[in-house]
Design a protein around this motif. Structure first.
Motif, short mmCIF file in Angstrom:
data_model
loop_
_atom_site.label_atom_id
_atom_site.label_comp_id
_atom_site.label_asym_id
_atom_site.label_seq_id
_atom_site.Cartn_x
_atom_site.Cartn_y
_atom_site.Cartn_z
N PRO A 32 41.24 58.41 52.65
CA PRO A 32 42.48 57.87 52.05
C PRO A 32 42.67 56.38 52.34
N LEU A 33 42.35 55.96 53.59
CA LEU A 33 42.50 54.55 53.92
C LEU A 33 41.50 53.70 53.14
N ILE A 34 40.26 54.20 53.01
CA ILE A 34 39.25 53.46 52.25
C ILE A 34 39.65 53.37 50.78
N ASN A 35 40.24 54.43 50.24
CA ASN A 35 40.71 54.39 48.85
C ASN A 35 41.79 53.34 48.66
N VAL A 36 42.64 53.18 49.66
CA VAL A 36 43.67 52.14 49.58
C VAL A 36 43.01 50.77 49.55
N PHE A 37 42.01 50.56 50.44
CA PHE A 37 41.32 49.27 50.45
C PHE A 37 40.58 49.01 49.14
N ASN A 38 39.92 50.04 48.62
CA ASN A 38 39.23 49.88 47.34
C ASN A 38 40.20 49.59 46.21
N SER A 39 41.38 50.23 46.26
CA SER A 39 42.40 49.95 45.25
C SER A 39 42.88 48.50 45.35
N LEU A 40 43.03 48.02 46.58
CA LEU A 40 43.41 46.62 46.76
C LEU A 40 42.33 45.69 46.22
N GLN A 41 41.07 46.08 46.41
CA GLN A 41 39.98 45.27 45.87
C GLN A 41 40.02 45.24 44.35
N ASN A 42 40.32 46.38 43.74
CA ASN A 42 40.43 46.41 42.27
C ASN A 42 41.57 45.51 41.79
N ARG A 43 42.69 45.57 42.47
CA ARG A 43 43.81 44.71 42.09
C ARG A 43 43.47 43.24 42.31
N LEU A 44 42.76 42.96 43.39
CA LEU A 44 42.36 41.59 43.64
C LEU A 44 41.42 41.09 42.55
N GLN A 45 40.53 41.95 42.13
CA GLN A 45 39.63 41.55 41.05
C GLN A 45 40.39 41.28 39.76
N HIS A 46 41.34 42.14 39.44
CA HIS A 46 42.16 41.93 38.24
C HIS A 46 42.98 40.65 38.38
N THR A 47 43.49 40.40 39.56
CA THR A 47 44.28 39.18 39.78
C THR A 47 43.42 37.94 39.61
N GLN A 48 42.19 37.99 40.10
CA GLN A 48 41.30 36.84 39.93
C GLN A 48 40.98 36.60 38.45
N GLN A 49 40.80 37.70 37.73
CA GLN A 49 40.54 37.54 36.30
C GLN A 49 41.73 36.92 35.58
N VAL A 50 42.94 37.38 35.91
CA VAL A 50 44.14 36.81 35.29
C VAL A 50 44.30 35.36 35.69
N GLU A 51 44.02 35.07 36.95
CA GLU A 51 44.12 33.69 37.42
C GLU A 51 43.14 32.79 36.70
N GLN A 52 41.90 33.28 36.50
CA GLN A 52 40.89 32.49 35.79
C GLN A 52 41.29 32.26 34.33
N SER A 53 41.82 33.30 33.69
CA SER A 53 42.27 33.15 32.30
C SER A 53 43.42 32.15 32.20
N LEU A 54 44.35 32.23 33.14
CA LEU A 54 45.47 31.31 33.13
C LEU A 54 45.01 29.87 33.37
N LYS A 55 44.02 29.72 34.23
CA LYS A 55 43.48 28.39 34.49
C LYS A 55 42.82 27.81 33.23
N GLN A 56 42.04 28.64 32.54
CA GLN A 56 41.42 28.17 31.30
C GLN A 56 42.47 27.85 30.24
N LEU A 57 43.52 28.67 30.20
CA LEU A 57 44.59 28.41 29.22
C LEU A 57 45.29 27.10 29.53
N ASN A 58 45.55 26.83 30.77
CA ASN A 58 46.19 25.56 31.14
C ASN A 58 45.30 24.36 30.80
N GLN A 59 44.00 24.52 31.05
CA GLN A 59 43.08 23.45 30.71
C GLN A 59 43.05 23.20 29.19
N ALA A 60 43.07 24.31 28.41
CA ALA A 60 43.07 24.16 26.95
C ALA A 60 44.35 23.49 26.46
#
Length: 370
Positions: free
Chosen positions: A290-318
């Protein structure tokens, strides 16, 4: 008259008797018998799990003590043997000393039962020889019949508890035959003629009474020792089981602690390096899943956050790029511009809008009017 206070002080100052002397005597006594056991009995080990082995060791030590006191008695009885008219008493006494030494050797050789049987049979034979060689049998000599109880005591102590009844029966039969057929003095013969049953029942009754009492005492003591041994064995087994359980629990705790440290280290390393990693469940205990699943879930959210952050950065540059083009006058709505962001949707809609407006303008103003 003496002052009570002074009297109390005097009493307190009176030196107490040395209480260590009994303890010291006891210690010397125990030290001697430890040496005697080491010399003549089966050595006692620290861990004897078998009840039968513990009983054999107990019988061996008991036989060692009994033989020690028998040797002392036989040695002290030598002057009395020399004073008796029956010279066979001295032979029986010296012969029993030899038998006692032989019994000690057998006892040391892990054969306490054989040594016990030898002692009982030898004592019975020696006493029978003394009685039969008393010719003629007189009234003081029949008191020797009561000495047969020592054979019963040896049997009930060194052999099984039930063996005392066989010895008592044998002694009773021998006493009856001795009184009936052994040569007697005229005085004893006259007394037996008038008081045969009272004179017979006394030694026989002593034999039977001693046999019954000693059997009850030894059997109850043996049962108590058996229950105590079993209780001790159960307690030892329970203690060993508890120790094993504590060891297993400690190993599980250490292994769990190690796994937790690994999980935390992997997660902290991934967070510090901004890496997206998954912790495999199969490498850890199920309790940590259960604890590892929580960490893996946090990793998934972190990955999604990085993708959103990268998209927002590209949008700001455009947006910044388009703003610069508009400010410099280099941007035309009809000019295709690809930013690879969601801003392309807006630029495409604006371009289509301007194209539509241009067509309407051309349709409302023909070329010849221009």
């Amino acid at each position: 008259m003496q002052d009570p206070t002074t009297h109390q002080t005097d009493v307190q100052q009176v030196p107490e008797p040395e209480a260590l002397e009994p303890g010291q005597d006891r210690s010397a006594f125990q030290s001697f018998f430890r040496w005697w056991y080491a010399l003549t009995a089966i050595s006692e080990t620290e861990d004897v799990p078998d009840l039968l082995e513990r009983e054999i060791i107990r019988k061996s030590r008991l036989l060692s003590v009994i033989v020690f006191f028998l040797l002392v008695i036989f040695v002290l009885f030598i002057p009395g043997c020399l004073a008796l008219p029956n010279r066979y008493v001295l032979v029986a006494d010296l012969g029993m000393m030899v038998i006692c030494v032989l019994a000690l050797f057998l006892n040391r050789a892990h054969k306490p039962m054989v040594a016990g049987v030898l002692l009982v049979l030898s004592f019975e034979a020696a006493l029978m020889m003394v009685v039969l060689t008393t010719q003629p049998l007189d009234e003081p000599s029949i008191q020797q019949y009561e000495l047969f109880v020592f054979g019963e005591l040896l049997a009930v102590s060194l052999l099984s508890a039930r063996s005392v009844f066989f010895v008592a029966l044998f002694n009773s039969v021998f006493i009856c035959l001795s009184l009936l057929y052994q040569p007697q003095t005229p005085t004893l013969a006259a007394d037996l003629h008038t008081q045969f049953w009272p004179m017979l029942l006394r030694p026989v009754g002593v034999q039977l009474l001693v046999a019954g009492v000693t059997y009850l005492w030894v059997s109850s003591a043996s049962n108590y020792l058996s229950r105590a041994y079993r209780a001790e064995k159960i307690a030892t087994a329970a203690q060993q089981t508890a120790e094993k359980q504590r060891e297993i629990a400690e190993q599980d705790r250490l292994r769990l602690q190690t796994d937790i440290e690994r999980v935390v280290h992997n997660h902290a390393t991934a967070m510090n390096r901004r890496l997206i990693t998954k912790i495999p469940l199969q490498e850890y205990e199920p309790v940590l899943w259960p604890l590892i699943n929580v960490f893996n879930s946090l990793q998934n959210r972190l990955q999604h956050t990085q993708q959103v952050e990268q998209s927002l950065k590209q949008l700001n540059q455009a947006i910044s790029q388009c703003a610069e083009l508009i400010s410099s006058g280099k941007y035309s709505p009809l000019q295709p511009l690809q930013t690879k962001t969601n801003l392309d949707l807006l630029l495409t809609a604006l371009r289509e809008h301007f194209k539509g407006a241009q067509r309407q303008d051309e349709s409302s103003h023909p070329p010849f009017y221009r």
